[in-house]
Design a protein around this motif. Structure first.
Motif, PDB file in Angstrom:
ATOM      1  N   SER A 172       0.833  -1.206   0.000  1.00 38.58           N
ATOM      2  CA  SER A 172       0.000   0.000   0.000  1.00 38.58           C
ATOM      3  C   SER A 172       0.865   1.251   0.000  1.00 38.58           C
ATOM      4  O   SER A 172       0.517   2.269  -0.608  1.00 38.58           O
ATOM      5  CB  SER A 172      -0.942   0.007   1.201  1.00 38.58           C
TER       6      SER A 172
ATOM      7  N   ASP B 155       1.103   0.339  -4.446  1.00 32.58           N
ATOM      8  CA  ASP B 155      -0.300   0.592  -4.767  1.00 32.58           C
ATOM      9  C   ASP B 155      -0.796  -0.382  -5.830  1.00 32.58           C
ATOM     10  O   ASP B 155      -1.286   0.006  -6.888  1.00 32.58           O
ATOM     11  CB  ASP B 155      -0.477   2.035  -5.241  1.00 32.58           C
TER      12      ASP B 155
ATOM     13  N   LEU C   2      -7.472  -1.061   0.082  1.00 33.36           N
ATOM     14  CA  LEU C   2      -6.612  -1.857  -0.782  1.00 33.36           C
ATOM     15  C   LEU C   2      -7.446  -2.674  -1.762  1.00 33.36           C
ATOM     16  O   LEU C   2      -8.543  -3.128  -1.442  1.00 33.36           O
ATOM     17  CB  LEU C   2      -5.740  -2.801   0.062  1.00 33.36           C
TER      18      LEU C   2
END
Length: 223
Positions: free
Chosen positions: A155, A159, A188
């Motif tokens: 994250s 990404d 996410l």
């Protein structure tokens, strides 16, 4: 995510927790092979009507042996650290000053040799990180900590949409709930792909392909 031969579209958006269950062993194995081979002929990923390169999807088949310090993540980490240092003038200047102190020490040693020796006086942050062996600590107390850390790393640095294959059996119901909370909090894009699932913990988007190859979706409201 679309699978050849099925009408169902599997949503892997970051708005929900997502689970795909394929109970037929042969079909499950075939889909796993296609994911592993990045076979876009049988499986496609679409976002905003545009195809996503399967190489941009992270597939985790073996959580326990997954190399968190892989080349992609380490490069992202080094670039991230480098950008942060460069954006901070004081930190960059301090590093350069200390680096030049090292250079002068080496020059003093070079003077003792009757040999023409060259020395690079430019500070290369990426090479510095490699020399210092900067990497992510992987000393975990348990599989849940490893899982959360992997989600946090991707994250922060990549990404990237992640598909986990048959890993939910590692966790208790309470731990699955904690993972879901973390995924929702971080927003996410994650899909859990399982061969079977009979737990009491529900995912907001659950997609099933049963032994009769009938595909259907079940949606559960967020609590």
């Amino acid at each position: 995510m679309k699978i050849l031969g099925f009408d169902m579209e599997v949503d892997i958006s970051n708005e929900n927790t997502n689970l795909l269950v394929v109970t037929d062993n042969k079909l499950f194995g075939s889909i796993c092979c296609n994911l592993n081979d990045k076979n876009s002929d049988n499986i496609v990923f679409v976002s905003n009507d545009s195809l996503i390169n399967m190489k941009d999807i992270l597939i985790v088949f073996d959580l326990l042996n997954f190399n968190i310090n892989n080349k992609t993540i380490i490069n992202k980490l080094y670039n991230h650290l480098s950008d942060n240092i460069i954006s901070n003038i004081d930190e960059e200047n301090e590093l350069k000053d200390n680096f030049m102190k090292m250079v002068r020490i080496v020059y003093d040693e070079i003077d003792d040799f009757n040999v023409d020796i060259s020395l690079n006086e430019e500070l290369d942050l990426i090479k510095l990180f490699k020399m210092l062996n900067v990497e992510i600590n992987t000393d975990y107390d348990g599989v849940l900590e490893r899982m959360i850390d992997l989600l946090e790393i991707y994250s922060e640095l990549n990404d990237q949409t992640i598909i986990f294959i048959n890993i939910l059996s590692y966790f208790s119901d309470e731990e699955i709930i904690e993972i879901q909370k973390y995924i929702n909090y971080k927003k996410l894009s994650v899909l859990f792909f399982e061969n079977s699932y009979n737990r009491g913990v529900y995912f907001e988007n659950q997609y099933i392909i049963d032994d009769d190859f009938y595909d259907y979706a079940i949606q559960f409201d967020k609590k």
